[in-house]
Design an enzyme around this catalytic site. Structure first.
Site, PDB file in Angstrom:
ATOM      1  N   ASN A   9       0.388  -1.507  -0.096  1.00 55.89           N
ATOM      2  CA  ASN A   9      -0.286  -0.171  -0.482  1.00 55.89           C
ATOM      3  C   ASN A   9       0.899   1.449  -0.106  1.00 55.89           C
ATOM      4  O   ASN A   9       1.578   1.511   0.753  1.00 55.89           O
ATOM      5  CB  ASN A   9      -0.696   0.304   1.347  1.00 55.89           C
ATOM      6  CG  ASN A   9      -2.081   1.564   1.823  1.00 55.89           C
ATOM      7  OD1 ASN A   9      -1.897   1.645   0.266  1.00 55.89           O
ATOM      8  ND2 ASN A   9      -2.415   1.523   2.588  1.00 55.89           N
ATOM      9  N   LYS A  11       0.037   4.356  -0.265  1.00 54.60           N
ATOM     10  CA  LYS A  11      -0.456   5.446   0.221  1.00 54.60           C
ATOM     11  C   LYS A  11      -0.062   6.551  -0.650  1.00 54.60           C
ATOM     12  O   LYS A  11      -0.154   6.494  -1.766  1.00 54.60           O
ATOM     13  CB  LYS A  11      -0.125   5.786   1.969  1.00 54.60           C
ATOM     14  CG  LYS A  11       0.109   4.379   2.781  1.00 54.60           C
ATOM     15  CD  LYS A  11      -0.037   4.590   4.371  1.00 54.60           C
ATOM     16  CE  LYS A  11       0.473   3.266   4.844  1.00 54.60           C
ATOM     17  NZ  LYS A  11      -0.245   3.389   6.218  1.00 54.60           N
ATOM     18  N   HIS A  95      -9.624   1.383   4.893  1.00 52.72           N
ATOM     19  CA  HIS A  95      -8.332   1.409   5.480  1.00 52.72           C
ATOM     20  C   HIS A  95      -9.323   1.550   6.676  1.00 52.72           C
ATOM     21  O   HIS A  95      -9.449   3.006   6.239  1.00 52.72           O
ATOM     22  CB  HIS A  95      -7.295   1.799   4.964  1.00 52.72           C
ATOM     23  CG  HIS A  95      -5.907   1.500   5.140  1.00 52.72           C
ATOM     24  ND1 HIS A  95      -5.796   2.716   5.974  1.00 52.72           N
ATOM     25  CD2 HIS A  95      -4.974   0.784   4.858  1.00 52.72           C
ATOM     26  CE1 HIS A  95      -4.304   2.384   6.155  1.00 52.72           C
ATOM     27  NE2 HIS A  95      -3.882   1.063   5.837  1.00 52.72           N
ATOM     28  N   GLU A  97      -6.842   4.377   8.020  1.00 52.02           N
ATOM     29  CA  GLU A  97      -6.480   6.162   7.601  1.00 52.02           C
ATOM     30  C   GLU A  97      -8.050   6.397   7.185  1.00 52.02           C
ATOM     31  O   GLU A  97      -8.743   7.443   7.253  1.00 52.02           O
ATOM     32  CB  GLU A  97      -5.392   6.177   6.979  1.00 52.02           C
ATOM     33  CG  GLU A  97      -4.503   5.970   7.839  1.00 52.02           C
ATOM     34  CD  GLU A  97      -2.701   5.617   6.886  1.00 52.02           C
ATOM     35  OE1 GLU A  97      -3.255   4.981   5.667  1.00 52.02           O
ATOM     36  OE2 GLU A  97      -2.187   4.990   8.010  1.00 52.02           O
ATOM     37  N   GLU A 167      -5.088  -5.411  10.455  1.00 55.20           N
ATOM     38  CA  GLU A 167      -4.599  -4.314  10.801  1.00 55.20           C
ATOM     39  C   GLU A 167      -4.855  -3.911  11.976  1.00 55.20           C
ATOM     40  O   GLU A 167      -5.602  -2.803  11.669  1.00 55.20           O
ATOM     41  CB  GLU A 167      -4.851  -3.251   9.535  1.00 55.20           C
ATOM     42  CG  GLU A 167      -4.072  -3.912   7.877  1.00 55.20           C
ATOM     43  CD  GLU A 167      -3.812  -2.934   6.877  1.00 55.20           C
ATOM     44  OE1 GLU A 167      -2.406  -2.903   6.446  1.00 55.20           O
ATOM     45  OE2 GLU A 167      -4.855  -1.829   7.004  1.00 55.20           O
ATOM     46  N   GLY A 173       2.145   2.160  10.863  1.00 59.15           N
ATOM     47  CA  GLY A 173       3.430   3.409  10.511  1.00 59.15           C
ATOM     48  C   GLY A 173       3.686   3.797  11.964  1.00 59.15           C
ATOM     49  O   GLY A 173       4.445   4.666  12.377  1.00 59.15           O
ATOM     50  N   SER A 212       2.918  -2.620   9.657  1.00 57.89           N
ATOM     51  CA  SER A 212       4.697  -2.231  10.114  1.00 57.89           C
ATOM     52  C   SER A 212       5.048  -2.966  10.159  1.00 57.89           C
ATOM     53  O   SER A 212       6.472  -4.090  11.066  1.00 57.89           O
ATOM     54  CB  SER A 212       5.180  -1.841  11.814  1.00 57.89           C
ATOM     55  OG  SER A 212       5.414  -0.948  11.744  1.00 57.89           O
TER      56      SER A 212
HETATM   57  C1  PEP Z   1      -1.378   0.408   5.693  1.00 59.54           C
HETATM   58  O1  PEP Z   1      -1.211   1.281   5.951  1.00 59.54           O
HETATM   59  O2  PEP Z   1      -1.713  -0.721   5.305  1.00 59.54           O
HETATM   60  C2  PEP Z   1      -0.016  -0.613   6.836  1.00 59.54           C
HETATM   61  C3  PEP Z   1       0.269  -1.339   6.952  1.00 59.54           C
HETATM   62  O3  PEP Z   1       1.103   0.542   7.053  1.00 59.54           O
HETATM   63  P1  PEP Z   1       2.417   0.050   7.423  1.00 59.54           P
HETATM   64  O4  PEP Z   1       2.730  -1.809   6.886  1.00 59.54           O
HETATM   65  O5  PEP Z   1       3.738   1.374   7.153  1.00 59.54           O
HETATM   66  O6  PEP Z   1       2.352  -0.151   8.905  1.00 59.54           O
END
Ligand code: PEP
Length: 251
Positions: A9, A11, A95, A97, A167, A173, A212
């Site tokens: 992703n 973003k 997602h 966010e 997630e 992040g 992460s």
């Molecule tokens: C995401 O936003 O889907 C995600 C998993 O981000 P990160 O790997 O940066 O935590």
């Protein structure tokens, strides 16, 4: 046996130049043939990525779609039909966010899920709890409710052509990764919830872990019985790191 998947992703990152570099880096990776690999660039760069990765096995997805499947008067939105026309094959829905920063509620997420499928796209439904919810012992309730919003509205059968990404919001992040045991517990609960409605389907649905994920943590996470790969944010912006995560899913 479920085929692993690793999805990147990107973003709201990238310029035409940096995306071109990332495409080049990806084409140089030795990606495992036994893993489905996909990238989700910003909408602006989808065509560049589709063209740049043509001839590779890497699929291209979008990070969101409108709840209206077809083109219409909806300023600023992108219809699933347009994504399909642009050669996308997948789309993220729900997602965290978007849920948390843009106020997307379960009902809207379910409509986006349906819009995506009606245009032949595979939705990747993102679910996960916040830190406060985890600390209050509500993790499974939150995830079950997010999943139920889709199965109640559309039926469990829709997951025959969908992927789920667990997630935890506190891991996205932040550099904090759920332990393999923490992630496995939630993945198993998601699968059990689906199995209560359709055991056969539950055994086939891919459930990715996101939060992460890095090359160093990937193998252990992907080694858990109900973790079928990863949804990778920050680390997917580095082709070498992303390639290593894909290889971890294939080992
Ligand atoms: C995401 O936003 O889907 C995600 C998993 O981000 P990160 O790997 O940066 O935590």
């Amino acid at each position: 046996m479920r085929r692993p998947m690793v999805a990147g992703n990107w973003k709201m990152h990238g310029t035409r130049a940096s995306v071109a570099e990332l495409i080049n880096g990806l084409t140089e990776q030795n990606l495992p043939t036994g893993v489905d690999v996909a990238v989700f660039p910003s909408c602006l760069h989808i065509t560049q990525v589709v063209d740049g990765l043509a001839g590779t096995a890497v699929a291209v997805g979008a990070q969101d779609c409108a709840s209206e499947a077809q083109q219409s008067a909806l300023t600023g939105e992108v219809a699933a039909a347009q994504l399909s026309d642009a050669s996308c094959s997948l789309v993220l829905v729900g997602h965290s966010e978007r849920r948390l920063l843009l106020g997307e509620v379960d009902e809207l997420v379910a409509r986006k899920f349906a819009a995506a499928q009606s245009c032949g796209l595979v939705p990747v439904l993102c679910v996960g709890e916040s830190l406060a919810q985890r600390e209050a012992g509500q993790t499974l309730d939150v995830v079950v409710a997010q999943l139920s919003a889709v199965t109640d509205a559309l039926g469990v059968e829709v997951f025959a052509n969908a992927v789920i990404a667990y997630e935890p919001v506190w891991a996205i992040g932040t550099g904090l990764t759920a332990s393999p045991e923490q992630a496995q517990q939630v993945h198993a609960a998601i699968r059990a919830q689906l199995a209560s409605k359709s055991p056969e389907l539950a055994g086939k649905v891919r459930i990715l872990y996101g939060g992460s994920v890095k090359a160093v943590s990937a193998a252990e996470l992907f080694g858990m019985p109900d973790i079928d790969g990863g949804l990778v944010g920050g680390a997917s912006l580095n082709a070498d790191e992303f390639g290593a995560i894909c290889r971890a899913a294939g080992s």
